[in-house]
Design a protein around this motif. Sequence first.
Motif, mmCIF file in Angstrom:
data_model
loop_
_atom_site.group_PDB
_atom_site.id
_atom_site.type_symbol
_atom_site.label_atom_id
_atom_site.label_comp_id
_atom_site.label_asym_id
_atom_site.label_seq_id
_atom_site.Cartn_x
_atom_site.Cartn_y
_atom_site.Cartn_z
ATOM 1 N N TYR A 50 36.335 117.010 -22.505
ATOM 2 C CA TYR A 50 35.909 115.608 -21.785
ATOM 3 C C TYR A 50 36.321 114.592 -22.597
ATOM 4 O O TYR A 50 37.018 114.640 -23.549
ATOM 5 N N THR A 51 36.261 113.325 -21.913
ATOM 6 C CA THR A 51 36.732 112.160 -22.606
ATOM 7 C C THR A 51 35.825 110.956 -21.982
ATOM 8 O O THR A 51 35.042 111.200 -21.054
ATOM 9 N N TYR A 52 35.896 109.908 -22.589
ATOM 10 C CA TYR A 52 35.270 108.489 -22.104
ATOM 11 C C TYR A 52 36.480 107.604 -21.623
ATOM 12 O O TYR A 52 37.516 107.638 -22.391
ATOM 13 N N VAL A 53 36.259 106.665 -20.513
ATOM 14 C CA VAL A 53 37.490 105.965 -20.192
ATOM 15 C C VAL A 53 36.254 104.612 -20.204
ATOM 16 O O VAL A 53 35.394 104.248 -19.504
ATOM 17 N N ASN A 54 37.073 103.618 -20.813
ATOM 18 C CA ASN A 54 36.379 102.301 -20.865
ATOM 19 C C ASN A 54 37.007 101.559 -19.538
ATOM 20 O O ASN A 54 38.274 101.060 -19.901
ATOM 21 N N SER A 55 36.566 101.371 -18.542
ATOM 22 C CA SER A 55 37.272 100.900 -17.226
ATOM 23 C C SER A 55 37.566 99.506 -17.455
ATOM 24 O O SER A 55 38.407 98.901 -16.792
ATOM 25 N N LYS A 56 37.003 98.477 -18.489
ATOM 26 C CA LYS A 56 37.250 97.325 -18.701
ATOM 27 C C LYS A 56 38.473 97.142 -19.562
ATOM 28 O O LYS A 56 38.918 96.081 -19.461
ATOM 29 N N ALA A 57 39.070 98.043 -20.300
ATOM 30 C CA ALA A 57 40.070 98.136 -20.950
ATOM 31 C C ALA A 57 41.355 98.810 -20.210
ATOM 32 O O ALA A 57 42.372 98.817 -20.996
ATOM 33 N N VAL A 58 41.221 99.329 -19.290
ATOM 34 C CA VAL A 58 42.304 99.812 -18.745
ATOM 35 C C VAL A 58 42.941 99.137 -17.422
ATOM 36 O O VAL A 58 42.077 98.613 -16.660
ATOM 37 N N ARG A 59 44.195 99.076 -17.500
ATOM 38 C CA ARG A 59 44.752 98.055 -16.483
ATOM 39 C C ARG A 59 45.074 98.914 -15.368
ATOM 40 O O ARG A 59 46.106 98.721 -14.556
ATOM 41 N N SER A 60 43.953 99.434 -14.641
ATOM 42 C CA SER A 60 44.211 99.999 -13.377
ATOM 43 C C SER A 60 42.858 99.483 -12.457
ATOM 44 O O SER A 60 41.746 99.337 -12.913
ATOM 45 N N ARG A 61 43.457 99.734 -11.177
ATOM 46 C CA ARG A 61 42.177 99.535 -10.389
ATOM 47 C C ARG A 61 41.340 100.722 -9.909
ATOM 48 O O ARG A 61 40.213 100.852 -9.420
ATOM 49 N N ASN A 62 41.791 101.953 -10.554
ATOM 50 C CA ASN A 62 41.111 103.159 -10.356
ATOM 51 C C ASN A 62 41.215 103.879 -11.812
ATOM 52 O O ASN A 62 41.769 104.715 -11.964
ATOM 53 N N PRO A 63 40.350 103.356 -12.724
ATOM 54 C CA PRO A 63 40.276 103.823 -14.093
ATOM 55 C C PRO A 63 40.083 105.433 -14.053
ATOM 56 O O PRO A 63 39.288 105.951 -13.324
ATOM 57 N N GLY A 64 40.738 106.059 -14.945
ATOM 58 C CA GLY A 64 40.601 107.518 -14.994
ATOM 59 C C GLY A 64 41.391 108.176 -14.029
ATOM 60 O O GLY A 64 41.186 109.400 -14.182
ATOM 61 N N PHE A 65 42.121 107.712 -13.127
ATOM 62 C CA PHE A 65 42.823 108.473 -12.043
ATOM 63 C C PHE A 65 43.772 109.511 -12.515
ATOM 64 O O PHE A 65 43.764 110.443 -12.073
ATOM 65 N N ARG A 73 37.132 115.512 -13.347
ATOM 66 C CA ARG A 73 36.257 115.025 -12.398
ATOM 67 C C ARG A 73 35.444 113.959 -13.301
ATOM 68 O O ARG A 73 35.266 114.138 -14.414
ATOM 69 N N ARG A 74 35.194 112.903 -12.549
ATOM 70 C CA ARG A 74 34.124 111.845 -12.998
ATOM 71 C C ARG A 74 32.755 112.734 -13.182
ATOM 72 O O ARG A 74 32.471 113.252 -12.167
ATOM 73 N N CYS A 75 31.954 112.649 -14.286
ATOM 74 C CA CYS A 75 30.822 113.153 -14.262
ATOM 75 C C CYS A 75 29.700 112.233 -14.833
ATOM 76 O O CYS A 75 28.551 113.036 -15.080
ATOM 77 N N GLY A 76 29.634 111.012 -14.933
ATOM 78 C CA GLY A 76 28.680 110.272 -15.313
ATOM 79 C C GLY A 76 29.153 109.026 -15.910
ATOM 80 O O GLY A 76 30.199 108.645 -16.293
ATOM 81 N N LEU A 77 28.185 108.238 -16.421
ATOM 82 C CA LEU A 77 28.171 107.173 -17.281
ATOM 83 C C LEU A 77 27.573 107.161 -18.678
ATOM 84 O O LEU A 77 26.336 107.804 -18.645
ATOM 85 N N THR A 78 28.272 106.606 -19.659
ATOM 86 C CA THR A 78 27.357 106.352 -21.032
ATOM 87 C C THR A 78 26.358 105.477 -20.917
ATOM 88 O O THR A 78 26.526 104.584 -19.880
ATOM 89 N N LEU A 82 30.694 103.751 -20.282
ATOM 90 C CA LEU A 82 31.885 104.277 -20.353
ATOM 91 C C LEU A 82 31.774 105.389 -19.494
ATOM 92 O O LEU A 82 30.711 106.105 -19.126
ATOM 93 N N LEU A 83 32.833 105.328 -18.608
ATOM 94 C CA LEU A 83 32.997 106.584 -17.645
ATOM 95 C C LEU A 83 33.180 107.826 -18.332
ATOM 96 O O LEU A 83 34.339 108.095 -19.216
ATOM 97 N N ILE A 84 32.381 108.932 -18.004
ATOM 98 C CA ILE A 84 32.556 110.151 -18.682
ATOM 99 C C ILE A 84 33.537 111.007 -17.712
ATOM 100 O O ILE A 84 33.137 111.080 -16.468
ATOM 101 N N MET A 85 34.373 111.649 -18.258
ATOM 102 C CA MET A 85 35.348 112.673 -17.326
ATOM 103 C C MET A 85 35.311 113.929 -18.145
ATOM 104 O O MET A 85 35.452 114.143 -19.261
#
Length: 88
Positions: A50-65, A73-78, A82-85
């Motif tokens: 698992y990992t966390y993705v900070n959508s605000k710090a990623v230069r992508s329109r689709n964070p975690g893609f 897979r995306r499995c929640g938010l902290t 933060l997006l939990i993958m």
Amino acid sequence: MFVWRKFIDASGEQGINCAVFRNESPNLASDLIRQADAIADHCWPGERHYTYVNSKAVRSRNPGFCFVAAGWRRCGLTKGGLLIMERP
């Protein structure tokens, strides 16, 4: 660069945590993630990744893609948003 660590964090997430991932190469990030998964599977067989993705710090329109493309897979938010993958 890929850094794995095995621990249980304060929010209760368990497994092998991708603490750091950075791709500055011409290789696809999803290919690098698959390779890192294979290494982690060898070191810690049967463990959840698992990992966390900070959508605000990623230069992508689709964070975690890149993780999704590698079979995660995306499995929640902290609580902090933060997006939990995870790789099931």
